[in-house]
Design an enzyme around this catalytic site. Structure first.
Site, mmCIF file in Angstrom:
data_model
loop_
_atom_site.group_PDB
_atom_site.id
_atom_site.type_symbol
_atom_site.label_atom_id
_atom_site.label_comp_id
_atom_site.label_asym_id
_atom_site.label_seq_id
_atom_site.Cartn_x
_atom_site.Cartn_y
_atom_site.Cartn_z
ATOM 1 N N ASP A 24 -3.580 -17.994 0.878
ATOM 2 C CA ASP A 24 -4.601 -18.686 0.075
ATOM 3 C C ASP A 24 -5.331 -19.729 0.911
ATOM 4 O O ASP A 24 -6.554 -19.847 0.873
ATOM 5 C CB ASP A 24 -3.992 -19.291 -1.200
ATOM 6 C CG ASP A 24 -2.716 -20.085 -0.960
ATOM 7 O OD1 ASP A 24 -2.169 -20.052 0.168
ATOM 8 O OD2 ASP A 24 -2.253 -20.759 -1.900
ATOM 9 N N TYR A 26 0.820 -1.214 0.000
ATOM 10 C CA TYR A 26 0.000 0.000 0.000
ATOM 11 C C TYR A 26 0.854 1.264 0.000
ATOM 12 O O TYR A 26 0.443 2.289 -0.538
ATOM 13 C CB TYR A 26 -0.891 0.048 1.250
ATOM 14 C CG TYR A 26 -2.259 -0.552 1.080
ATOM 15 C CD1 TYR A 26 -2.420 -1.858 0.633
ATOM 16 C CD2 TYR A 26 -3.394 0.196 1.376
ATOM 17 C CE1 TYR A 26 -3.679 -2.411 0.502
ATOM 18 C CE2 TYR A 26 -4.657 -0.350 1.244
ATOM 19 C CZ TYR A 26 -4.799 -1.647 0.812
ATOM 20 O OH TYR A 26 -6.050 -2.178 0.686
ATOM 21 N N ASP A 37 -6.655 -6.532 4.237
ATOM 22 C CA ASP A 37 -7.765 -5.864 3.545
ATOM 23 C C ASP A 37 -8.719 -6.904 2.974
ATOM 24 O O ASP A 37 -9.935 -6.844 3.162
ATOM 25 C CB ASP A 37 -7.190 -4.984 2.421
ATOM 26 C CG ASP A 37 -8.281 -4.298 1.613
ATOM 27 O OD1 ASP A 37 -9.216 -3.748 2.221
ATOM 28 O OD2 ASP A 37 -8.191 -4.316 0.367
HETATM 29 C C1 IPM Z 1 -10.474 -0.666 3.941
HETATM 30 C C2 IPM Z 1 -10.704 -0.057 2.593
HETATM 31 C C3 IPM Z 1 -9.513 0.845 2.250
HETATM 32 C C4 IPM Z 1 -8.297 -0.043 2.192
HETATM 33 C C5 IPM Z 1 -9.673 1.678 0.969
HETATM 34 C C6 IPM Z 1 -10.907 2.551 1.014
HETATM 35 C C7 IPM Z 1 -8.464 2.518 0.707
HETATM 36 O O1 IPM Z 1 -10.911 -1.055 1.648
HETATM 37 O O2 IPM Z 1 -10.345 0.088 4.924
HETATM 38 O O3 IPM Z 1 -10.433 -1.896 4.045
HETATM 39 O O4 IPM Z 1 -8.007 -0.648 1.145
HETATM 40 O O5 IPM Z 1 -7.605 -0.136 3.201
HETATM 41 MG MG MG Z 2 -11.053 -2.997 2.459
#
Ligand code: IPM
Ligand code: MG
Length: 356
Positions: A222, A135, A246
């Site tokens: 996975d 990220y 995520d």
């Molecule tokens: C989450 C969301 C966020 C992320 C997005 C909105 C950037 O999906 O908080 O899980 O990917 O972290």
């Molecule tokens: Mg998310």
């Protein structure tokens, strides 16, 4: 207690209004200050995370966040898209530890897409590292490929990376959380393919030596995705990186019946935090008054517990949520035959009444 209230986009303002109502009904000395964030802030001041919003968040004891994003911003340059607001807050406030509990309430066992016996009594905690990984890793971008399968072609790239201290601190968070629960941590990685996650696995294993009372398992991501729908109750605490967390946390939300039920806390090293529902801005239903406010209300409870030292008030909110579910009140996302369908505001008001 000073709280920054950032409703954001889509259903954000509707669900936030209910959480604020519930907080105000507690009668605690709380000062709330509102600011735009995400697409709403882009509209009002040309940037998804304006200086003033960031300053407010930094100065507050805690941040209560709604949701950001709308398809209409998908064509903006990345730096101006609503998602940059939440990513910027996480980074600037150092919110590296994300708690996403997935609890299946007894009354909602049948709302899950899985067989009731698989999810009844489910209580797992996903701890997602939130300020590293692919990220935030640099470099990233677009360029002309000089090697690979198609030299000369346009390509895009991101960088997956974790440093030892980043892994150590999230591992400590996970082991300490497990101690207060059922004493089991599953570290999710992809060490069979990725260097980043070989280091992850090695470091988590080393930190574990300080927690002999906690059981540690390692699982490839996975397989973890599969086990979450095969035997979800075999997990207690899951600790993983930003991207895997995520994905797995959205998957886990479905075990509980609806992502509309899932709160989250994102904490810095001093337990200052940002609290938000795990779901997104749902622009498709925004403004219709049908969104489930319970994830945001439960996020407010987590805020009272983790950042404001108000355990009793947190429990009051959680008990009130249980009560409205027991009364059979359901927003459309958790509705099933024989229950009473209510809208966003009615649900919020029912929680306020149940506090009494
Ligand atoms: C989450 C969301 C966020 C992320 C997005 C909105 C950037 O999906 O908080 O899980 O990917 O972290
Ligand atoms: Mg998310």
């Amino acid at each position: 207690m000073k709280i920054a209230v950032l409703p954001g986009d889509g259903i954000g303002p509707e669900i936030m209004a209910q959480a604020v109502k519930v907080l105000q009904a507690l009668g605690l000395p709380m000062e709330m200050e509102w600011a735009d964030v995400g697409g709403a802030a882009y509209e009002s001041s040309g940037h998804p995370l304006p200086e003033g919003t960031l300053k407010l968040a930094q100065a507050a004891d805690a941040v209560l966040f709604g949701s950001v994003g709308d398809w209409k911003y998908d064509t903006l340059e990345r730096a101006l898209r609503p998602e940059q607001a939440i990513l910027g807050l996480r980074k600037n406030l150092g919110l590296f530890a994300n708690f996403r509990p997935a609890i299946c309430y007894e009354q909602l066992t049948h709302a899950s897409s899985l067989k009731p016996e698989l999810v009844a009594g489910l209580d797992i905690l996903i701890i997602r590292e939130l300020t590293g990984d692919i990220y935030f890793g640099q470099p990233r971008g677009r360029r002309v490929a000089v090697d690979g399968h198609f030299p000369g072609a346009e390509e895009a790239f991101d960088t997956m990376r974790y440093s030892r201290p980043e892994i150590e601190r999230i591992a400590h968070v996970a082991f300490q959380a497990a101690r207060k629960r059922r004493g089991k941590v599953t570290s999710v990685d992809k060490a069979n393919v990725l260097e980043t996650f070989q280091l992850w696995k090695d470091v988590v294993t080393q930190v574990h030596s300080q927690y002999p009372d906690v059981q540690l398992d390692h699982m490839y991501v996975d397989n973890a995705a599969m086990q979450l729908v095969k035997a979800p109750k075999s997990f207690d605490v899951i600790v993983t990186g930003n991207m895997f967390g995520d994905i797995l946390s959205d998957e886990a939300s479905m075990l509980t019946g609806s992502i509309g039920m899932l709160p989250s806390a994102s904490l810095d090293k001093n337990n200052k935090g940002l609290y938000e529902p795990s779901h997104g801005s749902a622009p498709d239903i925004a403004g219709n008054g049908v969104a489930n406010p319970l994830a945001t209300i439960l996020s407010a409870a987590m805020m009272l517990r983790f950042s404001l030292n108000q355990e009793a008030a947190a429990q009051r909110i959680e008990a009130a949520v249980q009560k409205v579910l027991a009364q059979g009140l359901r927003t459309p996302d958790i509705y099933s035959e024989g229950t009473t369908k209510v809208g966003t505001a009615e649900m919020g008001e029912a929680v306020v009444r149940a506090l009494a």
